[in-house]
Every structure is written in structure tokens, then in C-alpha cells.
Motif scaffolding. Structure first.
Motif, PDB file in Angstrom:
ATOM      1  N   ILE A 268      40.684  25.720   4.050  1.00 34.03           N
ATOM      2  CA  ILE A 268      40.087  26.696   3.130  1.00 34.03           C
ATOM      3  C   ILE A 268      38.815  26.143   2.512  1.00 34.03           C
ATOM      4  CG2 ILE A 268      40.465  27.901   0.956  1.00 34.03           C
ATOM      5  CD1 ILE A 268      43.404  28.104   1.715  1.00 34.03           C
ATOM      6  N   TRP A 269      38.776  24.837   2.261  1.00 32.35           N
ATOM      7  CA  TRP A 269      37.681  24.229   1.524  1.00 32.35           C
ATOM      8  C   TRP A 269      36.507  23.970   2.466  1.00 32.35           C
ATOM      9  CZ3 TRP A 269      37.839  18.839  -1.277  1.00 32.35           C
ATOM     10  CH2 TRP A 269      36.744  18.738  -2.109  1.00 32.35           C
ATOM     11  N   VAL A 270      35.745  25.040   2.728  1.00 38.17           N
ATOM     12  CA  VAL A 270      34.577  24.956   3.599  1.00 38.17           C
ATOM     13  C   VAL A 270      33.365  25.337   2.770  1.00 38.17           C
ATOM     14  CG1 VAL A 270      33.470  25.926   5.655  1.00 38.17           C
ATOM     15  CG2 VAL A 270      35.920  25.515   5.653  1.00 38.17           C
ATOM     16  N   ASP A 271      32.304  24.563   2.901  1.00 41.36           N
ATOM     17  CA  ASP A 271      31.092  24.833   2.144  1.00 41.36           C
ATOM     18  C   ASP A 271      30.385  26.028   2.774  1.00 41.36           C
ATOM     19  OD1 ASP A 271      29.006  24.726   0.437  1.00 41.36           O
ATOM     20  OD2 ASP A 271      28.116  22.905   1.252  1.00 41.36           O
ATOM     21  N   THR A 272      30.387  27.173   2.099  1.00 37.72           N
ATOM     22  CA  THR A 272      29.778  28.381   2.640  1.00 37.72           C
ATOM     23  C   THR A 272      28.326  28.534   2.218  1.00 37.72           C
ATOM     24  OG1 THR A 272      30.616  29.641   0.758  1.00 37.72           O
ATOM     25  CG2 THR A 272      31.984  29.582   2.728  1.00 37.72           C
ATOM     26  N   SER A 273      27.761  27.564   1.484  1.00 39.10           N
ATOM     27  CA  SER A 273      26.370  27.695   1.064  1.00 39.10           C
ATOM     28  C   SER A 273      25.413  27.383   2.203  1.00 39.10           C
ATOM     29  CB  SER A 273      26.089  26.770  -0.124  1.00 39.10           C
ATOM     30  OG  SER A 273      26.262  25.423   0.268  1.00 39.10           O
ATOM     31  N   HIS A 274      25.874  26.661   3.226  1.00 38.49           N
ATOM     32  CA  HIS A 274      25.031  26.337   4.367  1.00 38.49           C
ATOM     33  C   HIS A 274      25.478  27.167   5.561  1.00 38.49           C
ATOM     34  CE1 HIS A 274      23.348  23.013   2.161  1.00 38.49           C
ATOM     35  NE2 HIS A 274      24.563  22.549   1.916  1.00 38.49           N
ATOM     36  N   PRO A 275      24.541  27.657   6.359  1.00 36.93           N
ATOM     37  CA  PRO A 275      24.950  28.426   7.540  1.00 36.93           C
ATOM     38  C   PRO A 275      25.632  27.527   8.564  1.00 36.93           C
ATOM     39  CG  PRO A 275      22.580  28.064   7.548  1.00 36.93           C
ATOM     40  CD  PRO A 275      23.097  27.569   6.221  1.00 36.93           C
ATOM     41  N   ILE A 276      26.561  28.102   9.279  1.00 39.34           N
ATOM     42  CA  ILE A 276      27.289  27.334  10.281  1.00 39.34           C
ATOM     43  C   ILE A 276      26.360  26.993  11.446  1.00 39.34           C
ATOM     44  CG2 ILE A 276      29.254  27.365  11.860  1.00 39.34           C
ATOM     45  CD1 ILE A 276      30.104  27.289   8.992  1.00 39.34           C
ATOM     46  N   HIS A 277      25.606  27.987  11.915  1.00 34.75           N
ATOM     47  CA  HIS A 277      24.731  27.782  13.073  1.00 34.75           C
ATOM     48  C   HIS A 277      23.295  27.635  12.594  1.00 34.75           C
ATOM     49  CE1 HIS A 277      23.096  28.103  17.090  1.00 34.75           C
ATOM     50  NE2 HIS A 277      22.304  29.062  16.684  1.00 34.75           N
ATOM     51  N   GLN A 278      22.702  26.509  12.866  1.00 34.27           N
ATOM     52  CA  GLN A 278      21.311  26.289  12.518  1.00 34.27           C
ATOM     53  C   GLN A 278      20.486  26.294  13.799  1.00 34.27           C
ATOM     54  OE1 GLN A 278      21.179  22.662  10.323  1.00 34.27           O
ATOM     55  NE2 GLN A 278      22.104  23.546   8.510  1.00 34.27           N
ATOM     56  N   PRO A 279      19.297  26.901  13.768  1.00 34.25           N
ATOM     57  CA  PRO A 279      18.492  26.939  14.991  1.00 34.25           C
ATOM     58  C   PRO A 279      18.032  25.546  15.404  1.00 34.25           C
ATOM     59  CG  PRO A 279      17.258  27.771  13.113  1.00 34.25           C
ATOM     60  CD  PRO A 279      18.673  27.579  12.640  1.00 34.25           C
ATOM     61  N   ASP A 280      17.951  25.352  16.682  1.00 33.39           N
ATOM     62  CA  ASP A 280      17.530  24.062  17.229  1.00 33.39           C
ATOM     63  C   ASP A 280      16.015  23.928  17.061  1.00 33.39           C
ATOM     64  OD1 ASP A 280      17.358  21.701  18.523  1.00 33.39           O
ATOM     65  OD2 ASP A 280      17.756  22.489  20.526  1.00 33.39           O
ATOM     66  N   PRO A 281      15.540  22.882  16.381  1.00 34.91           N
ATOM     67  CA  PRO A 281      14.086  22.772  16.179  1.00 34.91           C
ATOM     68  C   PRO A 281      13.322  22.487  17.459  1.00 34.91           C
ATOM     69  CG  PRO A 281      15.209  20.837  15.350  1.00 34.91           C
ATOM     70  CD  PRO A 281      16.273  21.818  15.734  1.00 34.91           C
ATOM     71  N   LEU A 282      13.991  22.010  18.505  1.00 32.62           N
ATOM     72  CA  LEU A 282      13.312  21.696  19.760  1.00 32.62           C
ATOM     73  C   LEU A 282      13.377  22.837  20.771  1.00 32.62           C
ATOM     74  CD1 LEU A 282      14.490  18.006  20.223  1.00 32.62           C
ATOM     75  CD2 LEU A 282      12.346  18.824  19.268  1.00 32.62           C
ATOM     76  N   SER A 283      14.042  23.926  20.415  1.00 30.55           N
ATOM     77  CA  SER A 283      14.156  25.030  21.357  1.00 30.55           C
ATOM     78  C   SER A 283      12.812  25.761  21.447  1.00 30.55           C
ATOM     79  CB  SER A 283      15.247  26.000  20.925  1.00 30.55           C
ATOM     80  OG  SER A 283      14.899  26.598  19.701  1.00 30.55           O
ATOM     81  N   PRO A 284      12.476  26.271  22.632  1.00 34.81           N
ATOM     82  CA  PRO A 284      11.206  27.005  22.763  1.00 34.81           C
ATOM     83  C   PRO A 284      11.260  28.320  21.997  1.00 34.81           C
ATOM     84  CG  PRO A 284      12.471  27.133  24.782  1.00 34.81           C
ATOM     85  CD  PRO A 284      13.199  26.174  23.879  1.00 34.81           C
ATOM     86  N   THR A 285      10.163  28.677  21.383  1.00 39.94           N
ATOM     87  CA  THR A 285      10.100  29.920  20.616  1.00 39.94           C
ATOM     88  C   THR A 285       9.250  30.931  21.381  1.00 39.94           C
ATOM     89  OG1 THR A 285       8.185  29.090  19.419  1.00 39.94           O
ATOM     90  CG2 THR A 285      10.319  28.720  18.412  1.00 39.94           C
ATOM     91  N   ALA A 286       9.420  32.181  21.040  1.00 34.95           N
ATOM     92  CA  ALA A 286       8.636  33.229  21.679  1.00 34.95           C
ATOM     93  C   ALA A 286       7.187  33.100  21.233  1.00 34.95           C
ATOM     94  CB  ALA A 286       9.212  34.600  21.296  1.00 34.95           C
ATOM     95  N   PRO A 287       6.251  33.301  22.157  1.00 38.21           N
ATOM     96  CA  PRO A 287       4.847  33.183  21.765  1.00 38.21           C
ATOM     97  C   PRO A 287       4.445  34.315  20.813  1.00 38.21           C
ATOM     98  CG  PRO A 287       5.051  33.951  24.019  1.00 38.21           C
ATOM     99  CD  PRO A 287       6.433  33.600  23.562  1.00 38.21           C
TER     100      PRO A 287
END
Length: 52
Positions: free
Chosen positions: A24-43
Motif C-alpha cells: 500500500i505504501w507507494v509514493d504516488t507523487s512521482h510517475p511510475i513511467h518516466q520517458p527515456d531521455p535517450l529515446s528519439p523524439t519526433a522532429p
């Protein structure tokens, strides 16, 4: 006397409660899935830089 089963019962219930609290004790203030900073982004639109 039945002291050993009493101790085992109390320990079992304590471990069970600790597992439930840790689930039950899960920190919900931070998102579970964070985007990968090295992933390619759309131009995006090209922004002109300063010409020297």
C-alpha cells in the motif's frame, strides 16, 4: 503450554501485515513511467538560429 504456536502465529500475522503495508505504501507523487531521455523524439518545426 502452547507458547511456540502462539509465537509462530504472531510472527506470521506480523509478516503478513508488513507485506500489506509495503504494497500500500507507494509514493504516488512521482510517475511510475518516466520517458527515456535517450529515446528519439519526433522532429518538430525548425527554429532558425542566429546567423553570424
Amino acid at each position: 503450554m502452547a507458547i511456540r504456536p502462539l509465537i509462530f502465529g504472531i510472527l506470521f500475522i506480523a509478516v503478513f501485515i508488513v507485506i500489506i503495508i509495503s504494497i500500500i505504501w507507494v509514493d504516488t507523487s512521482h510517475p511510475i513511467h518516466q520517458p527515456d531521455p535517450l529515446s528519439p523524439t519526433a522532429p518538430g518545426p525548425a527554429t532558425p538560429g542566429q546567423v553570424q
